[in-house]
Design a protein around this motif. Structure first.
Motif, PDB file in Angstrom:
ATOM      1  N   ARG A  19       0.834  -1.204   0.000  1.00  0.00           N
ATOM      2  CA  ARG A  19       0.000   0.000   0.000  1.00  0.00           C
ATOM      3  C   ARG A  19       0.866   1.250   0.000  1.00  0.00           C
ATOM      4  N   LYS A  20       1.899   1.229   0.864  1.00  0.00           N
ATOM      5  CA  LYS A  20       2.764   2.394   0.988  1.00  0.00           C
ATOM      6  C   LYS A  20       3.495   2.667  -0.329  1.00  0.00           C
ATOM      7  N   ALA A  21       4.010   1.602  -0.942  1.00  0.00           N
ATOM      8  CA  ALA A  21       4.736   1.766  -2.204  1.00  0.00           C
ATOM      9  C   ALA A  21       3.777   2.256  -3.288  1.00  0.00           C
ATOM     10  N   ALA A  22       2.547   1.780  -3.279  1.00  0.00           N
ATOM     11  CA  ALA A  22       1.596   2.170  -4.317  1.00  0.00           C
ATOM     12  C   ALA A  22       1.141   3.610  -4.132  1.00  0.00           C
ATOM     13  N   GLU A  23       1.093   4.064  -2.870  1.00  0.00           N
ATOM     14  CA  GLU A  23       0.641   5.437  -2.622  1.00  0.00           C
ATOM     15  C   GLU A  23       1.591   6.456  -3.236  1.00  0.00           C
ATOM     16  N   ALA A  24       2.861   6.059  -3.399  1.00  0.00           N
ATOM     17  CA  ALA A  24       3.833   6.977  -3.996  1.00  0.00           C
ATOM     18  C   ALA A  24       3.579   7.156  -5.487  1.00  0.00           C
ATOM     19  N   HIS A  25       2.734   6.326  -6.055  1.00  0.00           N
ATOM     20  CA  HIS A  25       2.438   6.432  -7.490  1.00  0.00           C
ATOM     21  C   HIS A  25       0.944   6.664  -7.669  1.00  0.00           C
ATOM     22  N   PRO A  26       0.545   7.919  -7.850  1.00  0.00           N
ATOM     23  CA  PRO A  26      -0.891   8.217  -7.910  1.00  0.00           C
ATOM     24  C   PRO A  26      -1.603   7.517  -9.063  1.00  0.00           C
TER      25      PRO A  26
END
Lengths: 325, 345
Positions: A67-74
């Motif tokens: 989730r954290k890694a994906a949040e960095a990529h809108p």
């Protein structure tokens, strides 16, 4: 007789209701869907993630890392599903993702055999699949990301041999020995101590559970007056052993080594001086998102990514651990 | 009318009858339960784990380990005497362990507030099950199965699916550890020169309270009456609904006490704690000799059952018996103990 039948019907009704409510629980947590995907140039990607069991803290951590890694990529929209340790539920997840037309699937499968075909069908439908932590059979997937438990067990063994100067009495508290991580963390460790003067004086299966580890350690303590080190297959196990030794007033004479090194668990135990070392078993969550982005952009990724591990001790804690292997 | 409680009442009555009483006692539930315990202890003397069985520490630890199961079994005894069953005790234990950890570690509540709040939480879970069972006349198996799933879900919800430990996240994302609350340390400490765990004393207290309720109060007689013949009890003026709610509430309270002890011993609240404990609790009650059909049994039997299961577990552990054999041996012992009970009937 009639009462027995009524009872059977009632029980099956209750069980059916439970399984239905269980399915409902695993509906998407984010409101992503095919509608969000703009046609033509892909401005956004929908990634479906199927986790086999969120009952385990390590898997909660894996989802958090994703989730954290994906949040960095809108541009990424995540859909998380939890199979609640049910293989068939997880198979249904993959089928749901296929019919929803997601752009990529990340799956951390519960077991290989029953999930191999669903994964292959997704690949055949043109959806890339990243398999995390546990494998599927054959090669019909896009990318496997995982760590090597045997290697981690061996590195832990080597660290223990070095720390004890090649000799001493060791208690091994094993994870569930019918599970592959338990078997690999055991056999890797045994390979590393072979030929040294390290004696395994007591070994017991604590089934990854802290209360069981404490119980087994109490038995070891009442049987043996001289114990140098406890090697537990996970950090909660090492913590349980520590509590037993502390209650017996012997925690100072014994070293404790665990595996997993979750930031809020094993690493904190090292910081508190409870564990002498913990070996990270990485979740691969961040790496999965990296690989997913590459695949979605059409770049190539290796078929297999083996994650590196780190050892955390009091000395290297501030530096964020030290890579091994 | 229901039979009198086996263990507590009979010996008192039999003291006067003397000789025939001795024979009767030999075939009573308490005698067979005691025989099962002695049998297990005998195994311990034969396989003593290099003499570990002869050290007091081993017995102190065996008592401590058995205590949490024993507390659950105390609550289960009330329910089983009314011919019911409670499958939710393990989940309520986890719910209370999580709640106690959140209140004590993260919200820094005083134990004088946190403990009553947790007991109330357990009582509420039990009372809810009891009310549905008694008022709506739905089978206890199904109602408590629902409570088992619901309480587990609630425990996972309020903990966010993680163990509630002393680890705290700082604003910069790194983790640090808070102090273990004093009340945790107090519950997990030992008294009398390090010779008895506080947890074991809490268990003994639970047994005494249960004994008073079952053998000394009118409530106890009502519970036996309901288990013996519910309709007859209703007709003789026993407040059946209220007493059933009471039985399940007591099971909830004892599960909550077990949850407090579990949290203190693990120094954290684990939403996954207590899975399968309900089966151990039922096994303890049945091995003691309390009848699953209701109306017969007693808390003394549950105490013997707790010691039997606890010592069996400990003896297998000090001898480092592999897990697979442990499971088979436990199964065999349970069936032997139950067969002993049946022969008596």
């Amino acid at each position: 007789m009639r009462r027995a039948i009524t009872r059977t019907i009632l029980v099956s009704l209750a069980l059916a209701a439970l399984s239905v409510s269980g399915c409902k629980k695993s509906t998407p947590t984010s409101n992503a869907g095919p509608a969000d995907a703009s046609p033509g140039a892909k401005a956004s990607y929908t990634i479906g993630m199927s986790q086999c069991n969120l009952g385990e803290p390590w898997r909660v951590q894996m989802n958090d890392d994703v989730r954290k890694a994906a949040e960095a990529h809108p541009e990424i929209k995540m859909i998380f599903k939890d199979a609640q340790n049910d293989t068939l539920k997880q198979r249904a997840h993959v089928e749901e993702f296929i019919s929803a037309g997601v752009d990529l699937i990340i799956i951390s499968p519960k077991e290989a055999q029953p999930l191999t075909e669903p994964v292959a069908r997704a690949v055949q439908a043109g959806i890339p699949v990243i398999v995390l932590d546990r494998r599927v059979i054959g090669d019909e997937y896009t990318c496997f990301i995982g760590a090597d438990n045997r290697l981690i067990g061996r590195k832990a063994g080597e660290w223990i041999v070095q720390t004890l100067g090649g000799k001493g009495n060791v208690v091994e508290l094993e994870g569930l020995m019918t599970s592959t991580p338990g078997q690999d963390r055991h056999s890797g460790f045994r390979e590393a101590i072979e030929g040294t003067d390290i004696n395994i004086i007591f070994e017991a299966d604590m089934k990854w559970l802290e209360p069981d580890a404490r119980k087994e350690m109490e038995s070891a303590l009442s049987r043996f007056d001289h114990i140098d080190l406890v090697y537990a297959h996970n950090d909660p196990g090492a913590h349980g052993a520590y509590l037993a030794a502390q209650a017996a007033g012997r925690a100072d004479q014994i070293k404790f080594v665990g595996i997993d090194a979750l930031p809020q668990e094993g690493v904190v135990y090292v910081k508190q001086g409870i564990l002498d070392a913990t070996f990270q078993y990485p979740t691969g969550g961040a790496e999965a998102i990296d690989a997913a982005l590459k695949i979605l952009r059409g770049e190539s990724v290796p078929k297999e990514i083996t994650l590196g591990s780190r050892v955390f001790t009091e000395d290297n804690l501030d530096a964020g651990g030290e890579p091994i292997g | 009318m229901p039979e009198t409680p086996d263990k507590p009442a009979q010996p008192l009555a039999l003291d006067r009858a003397e000789r025939p009483g001795w024979r009767t006692w030999l075939s009573s539930s308490s005698a067979t339960a005691l025989a099962a315990l002695c049998f297990v202890l005998l195994i311990g003397t034969l396989f003593s784990g290099d003499g570990a069985f002869y050290k007091w520490n081993t017995h102190r630890d065996a008592l401590r380990q058995a205590s949490v199961y024993g507390m659950l079994a105390c609550g289960m005894t009330f329910v089983i005497i009314t011919a019911g069953i409670d499958l939710s005790v393990g989940s309520v234990l986890a719910l209370v362990a999580v709640a106690f950890s959140i209140l004590s570690i993260h919200l820094s509540w005083s134990p004088w507030l946190a403990i009553p709040a947790c007991l109330a939480l357990g009582a509420t879970c039990g009372a809810a099950s009891g009310a549905v069972i008694a008022r709506l006349r739905i089978q206890p198996f199904i109602v408590t199965l629902a409570m088992m799933v619901f309480a587990r879900g609630l425990a996972k919800t309020i903990s966010g699916g993680r163990k509630v430990s002393t680890a705290m996240q700082l604003p910069d994302g790194s983790w640090t550890a808070a102090d273990v609350p004093h009340v945790f340390r107090a519950i997990d400490s030992r008294l009398l020169g390090d010779n008895i765990s506080v947890v074991s004393l809490i268990f003994i207290l639970c047994v005494v309270i249960s004994w008073i309720i079952l053998a000394r109060l009118r409530w106890g007689r009502y519970l036996y009456a309901i288990g013996g013949n519910e309709e007859a009890a209703r007709l003789s003026g026993v407040p059946v609904t209220i007493m059933k709610v009471l039985a399940y509430s007591l099971a909830g309270i004892f599960s909550a006490i077990a949850g407090l002890c579990q949290a203190a011993q693990e120094q954290q609240g684990d939403p996954e704690a207590g899975i399968g404990y309900e089966l151990t609790a039922i096994a303890i009650v049945v091995i003691g000799g309390t009848n699953l059909m209701g109306g017969r049994g007693g808390i003394g039997l549950t105490l013997l059952g707790t010691l039997t299961i606890g010592y069996l577990d400990k003896i297998l552990s000090i001898n480092a018996v592999p897990e697979a054999s442990r499971l088979m041996l436990t199964g065999v012992i349970i069936i032997v103990a139950v067969l002993l009970q049946r022969r008596k009937d």
